[in-house]
Write a protein that holds these residues in place. Structure first.
Motif, PDB file in Angstrom:
ATOM      1  N   GLY A   1      31.449  54.142  45.075  1.00 56.08           N
ATOM      2  CA  GLY A   1      31.555  53.823  43.663  1.00 56.08           C
ATOM      3  C   GLY A   1      32.301  52.549  43.331  1.00 56.08           C
ATOM      4  N   ARG A   2      32.825  52.511  42.110  1.00 52.22           N
ATOM      5  CA  ARG A   2      33.423  51.281  41.579  1.00 52.22           C
ATOM      6  C   ARG A   2      34.677  50.852  42.330  1.00 52.22           C
ATOM      7  NH1 ARG A   2      32.169  54.166  36.831  1.00 52.22           N
ATOM      8  NH2 ARG A   2      30.339  53.319  35.779  1.00 52.22           N
ATOM      9  N   SER A   3      35.472  51.798  42.799  1.00 47.41           N
ATOM     10  CA  SER A   3      36.689  51.412  43.523  1.00 47.41           C
ATOM     11  C   SER A   3      36.354  50.655  44.797  1.00 47.41           C
ATOM     12  CB  SER A   3      37.532  52.650  43.843  1.00 47.41           C
ATOM     13  OG  SER A   3      38.062  53.202  42.666  1.00 47.41           O
ATOM     14  N   GLY A   4      35.351  51.135  45.514  1.00 42.08           N
ATOM     15  CA  GLY A   4      34.926  50.406  46.704  1.00 42.08           C
ATOM     16  C   GLY A   4      34.429  49.025  46.361  1.00 42.08           C
ATOM     17  N   PHE A   5      33.610  48.931  45.306  1.00 42.48           N
ATOM     18  CA  PHE A   5      33.081  47.630  44.930  1.00 42.48           C
ATOM     19  C   PHE A   5      34.208  46.694  44.505  1.00 42.48           C
ATOM     20  CE2 PHE A   5      30.839  44.361  42.666  1.00 42.48           C
ATOM     21  CZ  PHE A   5      29.682  44.204  43.431  1.00 42.48           C
ATOM     22  N   LEU A   6      35.190  47.213  43.762  1.00 45.23           N
ATOM     23  CA  LEU A   6      36.332  46.387  43.373  1.00 45.23           C
ATOM     24  C   LEU A   6      37.128  45.915  44.587  1.00 45.23           C
ATOM     25  CD1 LEU A   6      37.695  48.090  40.140  1.00 45.23           C
ATOM     26  CD2 LEU A   6      37.029  45.693  40.384  1.00 45.23           C
ATOM     27  N   SER A   7      37.222  46.739  45.615  1.00 45.02           N
ATOM     28  CA  SER A   7      37.920  46.293  46.824  1.00 45.02           C
ATOM     29  C   SER A   7      37.208  45.102  47.446  1.00 45.02           C
ATOM     30  CB  SER A   7      38.048  47.451  47.829  1.00 45.02           C
ATOM     31  OG  SER A   7      36.809  47.765  48.435  1.00 45.02           O
ATOM     32  N   GLY A   8      35.876  45.062  47.311  1.00 42.78           N
ATOM     33  CA  GLY A   8      35.126  43.897  47.770  1.00 42.78           C
ATOM     34  C   GLY A   8      35.404  42.676  46.915  1.00 42.78           C
ATOM     35  N   ILE A   9      35.501  42.858  45.596  1.00 46.22           N
ATOM     36  CA  ILE A   9      35.838  41.743  44.702  1.00 46.22           C
ATOM     37  C   ILE A   9      37.214  41.192  45.043  1.00 46.22           C
ATOM     38  CG2 ILE A   9      36.452  41.184  42.315  1.00 46.22           C
ATOM     39  CD1 ILE A   9      34.178  42.957  41.397  1.00 46.22           C
ATOM     40  N   TYR A  10      38.182  42.068  45.262  1.00 49.35           N
ATOM     41  CA  TYR A  10      39.522  41.607  45.617  1.00 49.35           C
ATOM     42  C   TYR A  10      39.499  40.824  46.929  1.00 49.35           C
ATOM     43  CZ  TYR A  10      41.065  45.076  42.138  1.00 49.35           C
ATOM     44  OH  TYR A  10      41.253  45.827  40.995  1.00 49.35           O
ATOM     45  N   PHE A  11      38.706  41.300  47.878  1.00 53.65           N
ATOM     46  CA  PHE A  11      38.580  40.605  49.166  1.00 53.65           C
ATOM     47  C   PHE A  11      37.996  39.208  48.972  1.00 53.65           C
ATOM     48  CE2 PHE A  11      35.838  39.520  52.799  1.00 53.65           C
ATOM     49  CZ  PHE A  11      36.748  39.570  53.845  1.00 53.65           C
ATOM     50  N   LEU A  12      36.925  39.098  48.199  1.00 52.08           N
ATOM     51  CA  LEU A  12      36.311  37.792  47.964  1.00 52.08           C
ATOM     52  C   LEU A  12      37.266  36.853  47.236  1.00 52.08           C
ATOM     53  CD1 LEU A  12      32.656  38.718  46.930  1.00 52.08           C
ATOM     54  CD2 LEU A  12      33.406  37.668  49.071  1.00 52.08           C
ATOM     55  N   ASN A  13      37.940  37.356  46.222  1.00 58.36           N
ATOM     56  CA  ASN A  13      38.849  36.508  45.462  1.00 58.36           C
ATOM     57  C   ASN A  13      40.020  36.012  46.311  1.00 58.36           C
ATOM     58  OD1 ASN A  13      37.343  36.602  43.146  1.00 58.36           O
ATOM     59  ND2 ASN A  13      38.771  37.866  41.985  1.00 58.36           N
ATOM     60  N   LYS A  14      40.394  36.771  47.307  1.00 58.19           N
ATOM     61  CA  LYS A  14      41.492  36.352  48.186  1.00 58.19           C
ATOM     62  C   LYS A  14      41.035  35.335  49.226  1.00 58.19           C
ATOM     63  CE  LYS A  14      45.011  38.053  51.360  1.00 58.19           C
ATOM     64  NZ  LYS A  14      45.697  39.243  51.931  1.00 58.19           N
ATOM     65  N   HIS A  15      39.814  35.502  49.726  1.00 55.39           N
ATOM     66  CA  HIS A  15      39.389  34.699  50.874  1.00 55.39           C
ATOM     67  C   HIS A  15      38.481  33.527  50.508  1.00 55.39           C
ATOM     68  CE1 HIS A  15      41.133  37.235  54.018  1.00 55.39           C
ATOM     69  NE2 HIS A  15      40.824  38.263  53.245  1.00 55.39           N
ATOM     70  N   MET A  16      38.098  33.412  49.241  1.00 56.39           N
ATOM     71  CA  MET A  16      37.191  32.329  48.855  1.00 56.39           C
ATOM     72  C   MET A  16      37.717  31.633  47.605  1.00 56.39           C
ATOM     73  SD  MET A  16      33.484  34.175  49.422  1.00 56.39           S
ATOM     74  CE  MET A  16      32.607  32.713  48.857  1.00 56.39           C
ATOM     75  N   LEU A  17      37.667  30.309  47.624  1.00 55.47           N
ATOM     76  CA  LEU A  17      38.027  29.510  46.454  1.00 55.47           C
ATOM     77  C   LEU A  17      36.834  28.675  46.025  1.00 55.47           C
ATOM     78  CD1 LEU A  17      41.602  28.333  47.515  1.00 55.47           C
ATOM     79  CD2 LEU A  17      41.015  30.055  45.786  1.00 55.47           C
ATOM     80  N   PRO A  18      36.594  28.571  44.712  1.00 56.58           N
ATOM     81  CA  PRO A  18      37.352  29.225  43.651  1.00 56.58           C
ATOM     82  C   PRO A  18      37.088  30.724  43.636  1.00 56.58           C
ATOM     83  CG  PRO A  18      35.398  28.205  42.747  1.00 56.58           C
ATOM     84  CD  PRO A  18      35.451  27.793  44.198  1.00 56.58           C
ATOM     85  N   GLN A  19      37.923  31.463  42.885  1.00 59.24           N
ATOM     86  CA  GLN A  19      37.733  32.898  42.809  1.00 59.24           C
ATOM     87  C   GLN A  19      36.369  33.226  42.211  1.00 59.24           C
ATOM     88  OE1 GLN A  19      40.958  34.963  40.929  1.00 59.24           O
ATOM     89  NE2 GLN A  19      42.313  34.662  42.683  1.00 59.24           N
TER      90      GLN A  19
END
Length: 422
Positions: free
Chosen positions: A164-182
């Motif tokens: 669900g959404r929590s898993g998907f949000l964990s992916g968003i957090y991962f991308l925002n941390k490892h890729m610039l720009p967010q």
């Protein structure tokens, strides 16, 4: 009933100086990586089912090599970025096509669908400076975001970590941390968080629950991280609502949401037993003590997933009660956490991560010592006789997750359980 864990053969830390045996850890990493490559490399005959997802498939192996690539320790001899690319290409080449209406919702499933695969692929493509590939990965990942914006986009587990959404949000957090720009704005993130809170409130009011937020999965209120409330609350605490750059008391979070989240964490703490473990679910705690199933010592359904939430709450609120509960949980894991599996999901590596996270939170070398002892136990003859997992090379049920744990054992002050960054 067969006991599901080994007796801990080690004396606990006695206060003397301790350093991780780096040669032992590196030797174990070398052994496990060789086994993984020999049995799963895309150009070889694959050992087992050809699963491609992040949880038990080749995308998870790609994540392990990506983690190796970005590690501050030197793992260049393993050619980690090359292997990450090979495995993620293989995942995408063989991934299920979720265009069919029956399966379309799995585009949003981070761990068991294609969302996690495209998330990891985007990070790998970025590291390789393949902008066209990265853009395509992000487009495919974003299809999952659009699905998550629909309140009832799946019938069960719409807010869980697994599908669900929590898993998907964990992916968003991962991308925002490892890729610039967010890649995702605070507003986009909070749109999903609002839906998570709405779902939890609806269920709580409908059930008349003592939890302000309730997330039943197939009518059961789990506590662990895979299907349960601990990872969902963790995801909310990771959101921009709880950013506080200048010492303010979280000016971004609505007061009602702050109360829902903190009161749900404190209600969850009421389900901790004297030995540090937690009931597996609300339903288990409500029956007579003599009839309760034994608590599970693992990330997916037990104390380990709850402990990560407690440490997250301690980091944000700096309230000693959360750290005290986490310490009790860590003591329980030390006593009974040598379970009969090696993996992150329900095994020794996942339980070992609990000690690494405690070490980060407290700088107490007792917890680093305990993590190392768990790593040592994986190499003992007693443990090697244990039944192998079905997905024995994968990230969450096999050796790839063990390698992640061992890499973080070499860099413990930066240790992070995959996709749950405290």
């Amino acid at each position: 009933m067969e006991r599901k864990y080994f007796e801990n053969p080690y004396q606990d830390y006695a206060g003397e100086g301790f350093e991780v045996d780096e040669d032992f850890v590196r030797s174990s990493i070398a052994e496990y990586v060789q086994i993984i490559i020999q049995n799963t490399f895309p150009k070889s005959v694959y050992g087992g089912d050809k699963n491609t997802n992040l949880f038990i498939g080749t995308a998870g192996i790609a994540y392990m090599f990506y983690k190796m690539h970005i590690s501050p320790r030197d793992f260049k001899a393993y050619r980690p970025l090359f292997h990450a690319q090979e495995y993620i290409f293989d995942s995408k080449r063989n991934a299920p096509n979720y265009r069919h209406k029956v399966y379309e919702d799995f585009k949003a499933a981070f761990f068991t669908g294609n969302a996690g695969m495209y998330c990891v692929s985007a990070a790998i493509s970025s590291a390789m400076e393949q902008e066209g590939m990265m853009a395509n990965d992000l487009i495919n990942f974003h299809e999952g975001y659009e699905k998550c914006l629909v309140f009832d986009f799946i019938s069960h587990g719409r807010d869980t970590m697994l599908v669900g959404r929590s898993g998907f949000l964990s992916g968003i957090y991962f991308l925002n941390k490892h890729m610039l720009p967010q890649q995702y704005t605070n507003e986009q993130i909070l749109d999903l968080c609002q839906l998570i809170v709405r779902g939890g409130r609806d269920a709580s009011l409908r059930k008349g629950s003592s939890f302000p937020l309730v997330y039943p999965y197939h009518r059961c209120e789990h506590f662990g991280a895979m299907y349960g409330i601990s990872s969902i609350l963790f995801t909310l605490l990771s959101s921009p609502w709880f950013y506080s750059e200048h010492g303010e008391d979280f000016p971004n979070v609505p007061k009602d949401v702050l109360g829902f989240v903190t009161n749900s964490i404190e209600r969850l703490m009421d389900f901790q037993y004297e030995d540090g473990h937690f009931a597996n679910a609300v339903e288990d705690f409500e029956i007579h003590p003599s009839m309760r199933p034994p608590p599970l010592i693992q990330w997916c359904h037990g104390v380990t997933g709850v402990m990560l939430l407690l440490l997250k709450a301690y980091k944000i609120f700096r309230d000693q009660k959360y750290l005290n509960a986490a310490r009790r949980a860590a003591d329980g894991i030390w006593q009974r956490g040598l379970v009969k599996s090696n993996c992150l999901c329900h095994g020794i590596a996942g339980n070992g991560y609990a000690f690494l996270e405690m070490y980060r939170a407290t700088n107490d070398r007792k917890y680093l010592f305990r993590a190392f002892k768990f790593a040592q136990f994986l190499t003992t003859p007693e443990f090697r006789e244990v039944r192998n997992e079905d997905a024995k090379y994968s990230l969450f049920e096999g050796l790839s997750g063990v390698v992640c744990f061992l890499m973080d054992l070499l860099n413990p002050l930066e240790a992070q359980f995959p996709f749950m960054d405290i």
